[in-house]
Design a protein around this motif. Structure first.
Motif, short mmCIF file in Angstrom:
data_model
loop_
_atom_site.label_atom_id
_atom_site.label_comp_id
_atom_site.label_asym_id
_atom_site.label_seq_id
_atom_site.Cartn_x
_atom_site.Cartn_y
_atom_site.Cartn_z
N GLY A 38 0.61 -1.29 -0.12
CA GLY A 38 -0.32 0.09 -0.24
C GLY A 38 0.74 1.32 -0.31
O GLY A 38 0.51 2.49 0.40
N ILE A 39 2.04 1.61 -0.52
CA ILE A 39 2.60 2.12 -0.51
C ILE A 39 2.72 2.95 -1.62
O ILE A 39 3.24 2.57 -2.55
CB ILE A 39 4.32 2.19 -0.02
N PRO A 40 2.77 4.28 -2.45
CA PRO A 40 2.59 4.44 -3.18
C PRO A 40 3.87 4.66 -3.81
O PRO A 40 4.95 5.53 -3.51
CB PRO A 40 1.89 6.47 -2.67
N VAL A 41 4.01 4.07 -4.67
CA VAL A 41 5.49 3.96 -5.69
C VAL A 41 4.80 4.15 -7.01
O VAL A 41 4.14 2.97 -7.87
CB VAL A 41 6.10 2.88 -5.26
N PRO A 42 5.89 4.57 -8.62
CA PRO A 42 5.53 4.25 -9.88
C PRO A 42 5.81 2.70 -10.40
O PRO A 42 5.61 1.36 -9.24
CB PRO A 42 6.82 4.78 -10.34
N GLN A 43 4.61 2.29 -10.38
CA GLN A 43 4.36 0.88 -11.24
C GLN A 43 5.13 0.51 -11.99
O GLN A 43 6.29 0.98 -13.14
CB GLN A 43 2.90 1.10 -12.67
N PRO A 64 6.92 16.86 -12.51
CA PRO A 64 6.85 17.36 -10.46
C PRO A 64 6.01 18.82 -10.55
O PRO A 64 6.67 19.85 -11.36
CB PRO A 64 8.10 17.10 -9.84
N LEU A 65 5.32 19.04 -10.47
CA LEU A 65 4.10 19.83 -10.34
C LEU A 65 5.89 21.32 -9.22
O LEU A 65 5.10 22.34 -9.19
CB LEU A 65 2.74 20.13 -9.17
N ARG A 66 5.81 20.47 -8.46
CA ARG A 66 7.39 20.97 -7.45
C ARG A 66 8.80 20.40 -6.26
O ARG A 66 7.18 18.66 -6.25
CB ARG A 66 6.49 22.36 -6.39
N GLU A 67 8.67 20.81 -6.09
CA GLU A 67 9.55 20.39 -5.26
C GLU A 67 8.71 19.44 -4.37
O GLU A 67 8.08 20.17 -3.36
CB GLU A 67 10.69 20.52 -5.09
N ALA A 68 9.52 18.69 -3.27
CA ALA A 68 8.57 18.51 -2.14
C ALA A 68 9.68 19.40 -0.82
O ALA A 68 10.19 19.47 -0.58
CB ALA A 68 9.07 16.76 -1.80
N THR A 156 13.81 14.92 -2.53
CA THR A 156 14.18 14.75 -4.19
C THR A 156 13.47 12.85 -4.37
O THR A 156 13.21 12.31 -5.14
CB THR A 156 15.75 14.36 -4.76
N SER A 157 13.36 12.52 -3.12
CA SER A 157 12.78 10.91 -3.50
C SER A 157 10.92 10.86 -3.11
O SER A 157 10.73 10.01 -3.26
CB SER A 157 13.31 10.41 -2.32
N ILE A 158 10.65 11.98 -3.53
CA ILE A 158 8.78 12.18 -3.24
C ILE A 158 9.66 12.69 -4.55
O ILE A 158 9.58 14.16 -4.82
CB ILE A 158 8.71 13.39 -2.11
N HIS A 159 7.48 12.30 -5.64
CA HIS A 159 7.60 12.71 -6.55
C HIS A 159 6.02 13.06 -5.77
O HIS A 159 5.14 13.03 -6.00
CB HIS A 159 7.95 12.29 -7.69
N VAL A 160 6.08 14.69 -6.30
CA VAL A 160 5.01 15.95 -6.64
C VAL A 160 4.09 15.86 -7.29
O VAL A 160 5.17 16.50 -8.27
CB VAL A 160 5.24 16.82 -5.53
N GLY A 164 -0.56 12.96 -7.41
CA GLY A 164 -0.49 12.88 -6.05
C GLY A 164 1.01 12.20 -5.30
O GLY A 164 1.84 13.07 -6.04
N ARG A 165 0.89 12.35 -4.53
CA ARG A 165 2.73 11.69 -3.60
C ARG A 165 2.98 10.64 -4.41
O ARG A 165 2.33 9.99 -3.60
CB ARG A 165 2.60 12.41 -2.31
N HIS A 166 4.40 9.92 -4.71
CA HIS A 166 4.78 8.28 -5.26
C HIS A 166 6.35 8.87 -4.43
O HIS A 166 7.09 9.79 -4.49
CB HIS A 166 5.42 8.53 -6.64
N LEU A 167 6.46 7.83 -3.86
CA LEU A 167 7.99 7.98 -3.35
C LEU A 167 8.25 6.71 -4.02
O LEU A 167 8.59 6.00 -4.90
CB LEU A 167 8.24 6.59 -2.01
#
Length: 272
Positions: A38-43, A64-68, A156-160, A164-167
């Motif tokens: 259940g952790i949001p990561v890229p497929q 990314p829309l912006r930096e985390a 840098t390890s979070i894509h906004v 939403g957010r992905h790790l």
């Protein structure tokens, strides 16, 4: 040791290709595991390891829309740390934490046997001091949050993005004390700032993180314990790189300088 490229196809679709060498070659498996928990990561579209090299095709999350920011960080940390512990991940429990300075001393011995890192008595003395106190100072490693640890937890390890957010960058995830994630958030270039980390931990608890994140460990405030052991973890990792993964004497001056700086921080924080 790793890289990322965007692949664009004639029909207008795109994928991300990530490649890496050891010790980062298990990331494909970890991403699949994270998604299952259940952790949001890229497929992961496809992943393979051949001759010590990883290649992965991942969904393209877009620009990314912006930096985390700190809010993104604590929100993502809560999600990661609330995931059910994965037995498939390596564990950094109290015993493994206690062993870190001894492992670093073993790396130092191998480097010296190879004629490298000769004028490093200060490093050896600091590691011996920390190793002598490690049985006591490692206590509390299993205080909550304990479970999934991203380990390379930085903005840098979070894509906004629009979804939403992905790790990202899960190659070195393990099971252990979640405080190490929070301690890594601000990086290791600047000196550790316990007061700043305390505020981050408080924000993490406010965002739904376990309240025991604020609890003392081994007689130390949570922020000092987390920062101190994170620096020891970084030291052991850098020294293993010097021995095993990089193994290039030309890099020794930079590695020695970095290890010495982190050990100075660790001894100040852990008070061995």
């Amino acid at each position: 040791m790793s890289g990322v490229e965007r692949l664009r196809f004639p029909d207008g679709t795109s994928l991300v290709f990530k490649y890496a060498t050891e010790p980062f070659t298990r990331e494909g498996q970890v991403l699949l595991l994270a998604a299952r928990y259940g952790i949001p990561v890229p497929q992961v579209i496809a992943s393979t390891v051949k001759d010590g090299h990883l290649g992965m095709l991942l969904e393209d999350l877009g620009t990314p829309l912006r930096e985390a920011d700190d809010h993104d960080g604590v929100t993502a940390a809560v999600i990661v740390h609330q995931a059910r512990a994965a037995v498939e991940l390596p564990a950094l429990d109290e015993e493994a934490l206690r062993r870190l300075p001894d492992r670093a001393l073993e790396h130092l011995s191998r480097l010296r046997d190879a004629g490298r890192w000769q004028d490093t008595n200060v490093i050896e003395d600091a590691l011996v001091r920390i190793a002598g106190a490690a049985e006591h100072r490692a206590r509390g490693a299993d205080i909550e949050p304990y479970g999934w640890v991203h380990s390379e937890f930085h903005p840098t390890s979070i894509h906004v993005g629009r979804r939403g957010r992905h790790l990202l960058d899960f190659a070195r995830a393990f099971t252990g004390p979640g405080l190490l994630d929070l301690a890594s958030w601000y990086g290791t270039v600047d000196p550790p700032d316990p007061a700043r980390l305390r505020r981050l931990i408080e924000a993490y608890v406010h965002a739904g993180g376990h309240h025991d994140a604020l609890a003392q460990r081994a007689g130390l405030p949570a922020e000092a314990w987390g920062l101190g052991w994170h620096r020891v973890w970084v030291v052991e990792w850098f020294m293993e790189q010097s021995v095993r993964w990089v193994n290039d004497p030309a890099t020794d001056p930079a590695y020695v300088k970095t290890v010495q700086r982190h050990l100075n921080d660790a001894t100040r924080l852990l008070e061995p």
